[in-house]
Design a protein around this motif. Structure first.
Motif, PDB file in Angstrom:
ATOM      1  N   LEU A 187      70.218  62.804  71.270  1.00 29.82           N
ATOM      2  CA  LEU A 187      70.195  62.909  72.724  1.00 29.82           C
ATOM      3  C   LEU A 187      69.266  61.879  73.367  1.00 29.82           C
ATOM      4  CD1 LEU A 187      71.247  64.326  75.198  1.00 29.82           C
ATOM      5  CD2 LEU A 187      69.444  66.040  74.954  1.00 29.82           C
ATOM      6  N   PRO A 188      68.027  61.701  72.875  1.00 32.19           N
ATOM      7  CA  PRO A 188      67.167  60.674  73.470  1.00 32.19           C
ATOM      8  C   PRO A 188      67.763  59.264  73.370  1.00 32.19           C
ATOM      9  CG  PRO A 188      65.870  62.182  72.135  1.00 32.19           C
ATOM     10  CD  PRO A 188      67.303  62.501  71.864  1.00 32.19           C
ATOM     11  N   ILE A 189      68.421  58.978  72.242  1.00 35.83           N
ATOM     12  CA  ILE A 189      69.043  57.661  72.077  1.00 35.83           C
ATOM     13  C   ILE A 189      70.179  57.485  73.075  1.00 35.83           C
ATOM     14  CG2 ILE A 189      70.440  56.241  70.516  1.00 35.83           C
ATOM     15  CD1 ILE A 189      68.819  57.391  68.198  1.00 35.83           C
ATOM     16  N   ILE A 190      71.018  58.524  73.201  1.00 36.69           N
ATOM     17  CA  ILE A 190      72.151  58.464  74.128  1.00 36.69           C
ATOM     18  C   ILE A 190      71.661  58.260  75.556  1.00 36.69           C
ATOM     19  CG2 ILE A 190      74.022  59.827  75.141  1.00 36.69           C
ATOM     20  CD1 ILE A 190      74.330  61.148  72.350  1.00 36.69           C
ATOM     21  N   GLN A 191      70.595  58.979  75.925  1.00 38.58           N
ATOM     22  CA  GLN A 191      70.074  58.868  77.283  1.00 38.58           C
ATOM     23  C   GLN A 191      69.390  57.523  77.523  1.00 38.58           C
ATOM     24  OE1 GLN A 191      67.579  62.367  77.404  1.00 38.58           O
ATOM     25  NE2 GLN A 191      69.235  63.673  78.205  1.00 38.58           N
ATOM     26  N   ALA A 192      68.606  57.077  76.545  1.00 36.93           N
ATOM     27  CA  ALA A 192      67.863  55.822  76.715  1.00 36.93           C
ATOM     28  C   ALA A 192      68.789  54.625  76.846  1.00 36.93           C
ATOM     29  CB  ALA A 192      66.903  55.628  75.540  1.00 36.93           C
ATOM     30  N   LEU A 193      69.901  54.654  76.098  1.00 33.72           N
ATOM     31  CA  LEU A 193      70.816  53.509  76.103  1.00 33.72           C
ATOM     32  C   LEU A 193      72.025  53.726  77.009  1.00 33.72           C
ATOM     33  CD1 LEU A 193      70.862  52.634  72.286  1.00 33.72           C
ATOM     34  CD2 LEU A 193      69.416  51.677  74.088  1.00 33.72           C
ATOM     35  N   SER A 194      72.092  54.910  77.653  1.00 31.63           N
ATOM     36  CA  SER A 194      73.226  55.236  78.538  1.00 31.63           C
ATOM     37  C   SER A 194      74.549  55.053  77.795  1.00 31.63           C
ATOM     38  CB  SER A 194      73.192  54.362  79.798  1.00 31.63           C
ATOM     39  OG  SER A 194      72.009  54.568  80.538  1.00 31.63           O
ATOM     40  N   ILE A 230      76.348  56.005  66.111  1.00 31.36           N
ATOM     41  CA  ILE A 230      76.017  54.674  65.590  1.00 31.36           C
ATOM     42  C   ILE A 230      76.986  53.630  66.133  1.00 31.36           C
ATOM     43  CG2 ILE A 230      75.938  53.265  63.502  1.00 31.36           C
ATOM     44  CD1 ILE A 230      74.888  55.749  62.033  1.00 31.36           C
ATOM     45  N   GLU A 231      78.271  53.970  66.159  1.00 26.83           N
ATOM     46  CA  GLU A 231      79.266  53.035  66.703  1.00 26.83           C
ATOM     47  C   GLU A 231      79.017  52.767  68.183  1.00 26.83           C
ATOM     48  OE1 GLU A 231      81.731  51.189  65.400  1.00 26.83           O
ATOM     49  OE2 GLU A 231      80.846  51.765  63.479  1.00 26.83           O
ATOM     50  N   ALA A 232      78.628  53.809  68.917  1.00 31.05           N
ATOM     51  CA  ALA A 232      78.336  53.639  70.342  1.00 31.05           C
ATOM     52  C   ALA A 232      77.122  52.730  70.547  1.00 31.05           C
ATOM     53  CB  ALA A 232      78.101  54.998  70.996  1.00 31.05           C
ATOM     54  N   VAL A 233      76.102  52.926  69.700  1.00 34.28           N
ATOM     55  CA  VAL A 233      74.917  52.070  69.768  1.00 34.28           C
ATOM     56  C   VAL A 233      75.300  50.626  69.460  1.00 34.28           C
ATOM     57  CG1 VAL A 233      72.692  51.551  68.703  1.00 34.28           C
ATOM     58  CG2 VAL A 233      73.296  53.922  69.216  1.00 34.28           C
ATOM     59  N   LYS A 234      76.131  50.464  68.429  1.00 33.88           N
ATOM     60  CA  LYS A 234      76.567  49.120  68.036  1.00 33.88           C
ATOM     61  C   LYS A 234      77.308  48.436  69.177  1.00 33.88           C
ATOM     62  CE  LYS A 234      79.367  46.722  64.565  1.00 33.88           C
ATOM     63  NZ  LYS A 234      80.248  46.892  63.372  1.00 33.88           N
ATOM     64  N   LYS A 235      78.242  49.170  69.817  1.00 33.01           N
ATOM     65  CA  LYS A 235      78.991  48.599  70.932  1.00 33.01           C
ATOM     66  C   LYS A 235      78.075  48.263  72.101  1.00 33.01           C
ATOM     67  CE  LYS A 235      83.394  50.882  69.890  1.00 33.01           C
ATOM     68  NZ  LYS A 235      84.402  51.872  70.357  1.00 33.01           N
ATOM     69  N   HIS A 236      77.078  49.109  72.321  1.00 34.30           N
ATOM     70  CA  HIS A 236      76.130  48.869  73.410  1.00 34.30           C
ATOM     71  C   HIS A 236      75.417  47.539  73.228  1.00 34.30           C
ATOM     72  CE1 HIS A 236      72.845  49.609  76.275  1.00 34.30           C
ATOM     73  NE2 HIS A 236      72.019  49.252  75.306  1.00 34.30           N
ATOM     74  N   PHE A 237      74.900  47.312  72.029  1.00 40.48           N
ATOM     75  CA  PHE A 237      74.149  46.083  71.791  1.00 40.48           C
ATOM     76  C   PHE A 237      75.072  44.871  71.672  1.00 40.48           C
ATOM     77  CE2 PHE A 237      70.857  49.145  70.481  1.00 40.48           C
ATOM     78  CZ  PHE A 237      69.819  48.679  71.269  1.00 40.48           C
ATOM     79  N   GLU A 238      76.287  45.091  71.191  1.00 44.70           N
ATOM     80  CA  GLU A 238      77.238  43.980  71.170  1.00 44.70           C
ATOM     81  C   GLU A 238      77.579  43.545  72.595  1.00 44.70           C
ATOM     82  OE1 GLU A 238      80.534  45.451  68.933  1.00 44.70           O
ATOM     83  OE2 GLU A 238      79.702  44.828  66.983  1.00 44.70           O
ATOM     84  N   ALA A 239      77.740  44.518  73.493  1.00 40.67           N
ATOM     85  CA  ALA A 239      78.019  44.193  74.892  1.00 40.67           C
ATOM     86  C   ALA A 239      76.840  43.453  75.520  1.00 40.67           C
ATOM     87  CB  ALA A 239      78.321  45.473  75.677  1.00 40.67           C
ATOM     88  N   GLN A 240      75.626  43.930  75.210  1.00 44.98           N
ATOM     89  CA  GLN A 240      74.446  43.242  75.720  1.00 44.98           C
ATOM     90  C   GLN A 240      74.358  41.824  75.189  1.00 44.98           C
ATOM     91  OE1 GLN A 240      70.842  45.518  75.001  1.00 44.98           O
ATOM     92  NE2 GLN A 240      70.973  46.408  77.039  1.00 44.98           N
ATOM     93  N   ALA A 241      74.695  41.671  73.907  1.00 45.38           N
ATOM     94  CA  ALA A 241      74.647  40.339  73.300  1.00 45.38           C
ATOM     95  C   ALA A 241      75.665  39.410  73.955  1.00 45.38           C
ATOM     96  CB  ALA A 241      74.911  40.441  71.799  1.00 45.38           C
TER      97      ALA A 241
END
Length: 375
Positions: free
Chosen positions: A213-220, A234-245
């Protein structure tokens, strides 16, 4: 590292990453505020020295009664952390292992960067030797041998060396005797234990609320919630940082394009300024088309100001026609119209002036000669 807190026990699993030190301190401080006795369980193959030091210091400086139990392996920095209490050595499960070696790291950069990193590693190694020597009451020379290669200790060996105070019953199935720590390494041993680990307490580690939950909230993160699987998060986190990149790369490409455009415009301005200076110098007779390339190279490599300085030191020359007029005046004294005279007219009407022209203006004389004889 993954931390699980249950009552007065904090369990730490995995690699020690950056910022794990502050995370541990936060959780450990909450336990200190509630309990007089705290149990720290660890199963780790090491990691960040600096975050490991934060964990080490928090345990060492605690005023509470601390029981430290190695429930799998304690390798590298995890082994150092296990020695944080001088008043009570850790316990180790019967099938556990400890591994001690010198600190290691990598550096990217020049010779000075590598030298500074080597200096830091030597300093950390010296501190480790001093710490183990004092805590185990062994000579520094004895401990220094543990800094060469990976030195593994099973529970019996660790007890003999004074690295632990007690051997306790295993919290996982017995590791097969065929596993050789030297062959499969710290990570390999860690994963072997993790696969077999079956905590006596039936409550399993629940990462949903403590971490997801904290990860989901922190990274929206979109499309996941605290009930989503680890893989989905994990896949959502990966997509988040790929989009940022992707966004960051787009901005970087745009800035690079702007810089190239500006540099091109500046270069064009520089070329135009050099051409203007050279054209003026040719008009003033300071340079000729034959040596123009030399002065153009000066402007290109050293800049327009350097070119101006060089050209300003070259005296302006009178036009050939004017020199021919002046030279012609030494004969008959009349220069009117002589700039248009050909070789034959000079010889006929002012041969002495033609001789003077050879002395005073050899270029003009050569031009007349060539026109006459090199047709």
């Amino acid at each position: 590292m993954i931390f699980q807190v249950q009552d007065n026990t904090i369990t730490a699993y995995g690699e020690i990453w950056d910022r794990n030190g502050m995370e541990f301190i936060s959780l450990f401080s909450e336990l200190e505020a509630k309990y007089s006795q705290i149990t720290v369980k660890m199963h780790s193959y090491g990691g960040s020295v600096f975050d490991g030091n934060l964990i080490y210091n928090a345990i060492q400086n605690s005023k509470k009664e601390i029981d430290f139990i190695i429930i799998g392996i304690a390798a590298s920095m995890a082994a150092v952390i296990s020695q944080s209490r001088t008043d009570k050595k850790p316990k180790m499960v019967r099938n556990g292992f400890m591994m001690i070696h010198a600190p290691s790291g990598s550096t990217y950069g020049g010779a000075l960067d590598h030298e500074n990193n080597a200096k830091l590693l030597r300093s950390i190694e010296t501190n480790l030797i001093n710490s183990f020597s004092k805590g185990l009451n062994k000579s520094k020379a004895y401990i220094a041998k543990w800094m060469v290669g990976d030195n593994w200790f099973d529970a019996e060996e660790a007890l003999k060396e004074g690295l632990i105070s007690e051997i306790v019953e295993a919290e996982s199935e017995t590791i097969s005797a065929s596993y050789n720590p030297q062959e499969i390494g710290a990570q390999g041993m860690y994963y072997q234990f993790t696969a077999l680990l079956n905590p006596k307490n039936s409550q399993q580690i629940n990462l949903d609320h403590n971490m997801k939950l904290p990860i989901i909230q922190a990274l929206s993160l979109q499309g996941v919630n605290e009930q989503s699987s680890d893989t989905a998060v994990i896949e959502a986190v990966k997509k988040h940082f790929e989009a940022q990149a992707t966004v960051t790369q787009g901005k970087l490409d745009a800035e690079i394009a702007k810089r190239i455009t500006a540099e091109t415009a500046l270069a064009d301005q520089g070329k135009a300024a050099i051409t203007a200076e050279l054209d003026q110098a040719k008009k003033e007779g300071k340079i000729t088309p034959a040596n123009q390339a030399t002065y153009e190279a000066i402007g290109t490599t050293s800049g327009i100001e350097a070119l101006k300085t060089v050209l300003s030191a070259i005296p302006a020359r009178n036009p050939i026609k004017a020199q021919m007029q002046n030279a012609g005046g030494t004969g008959s004294g009349s220069a009117t119209g002589r700039e248009a005279w050909a070789w034959d007219q000079w010889q006929k009407e002012d041969s002495k002036g033609l001789e003077a022209l050879l002395r005073e203006n050899p270029e003009g004389w050569q031009a007349l000669y060539d026109a006459k004889y090199k047709k």
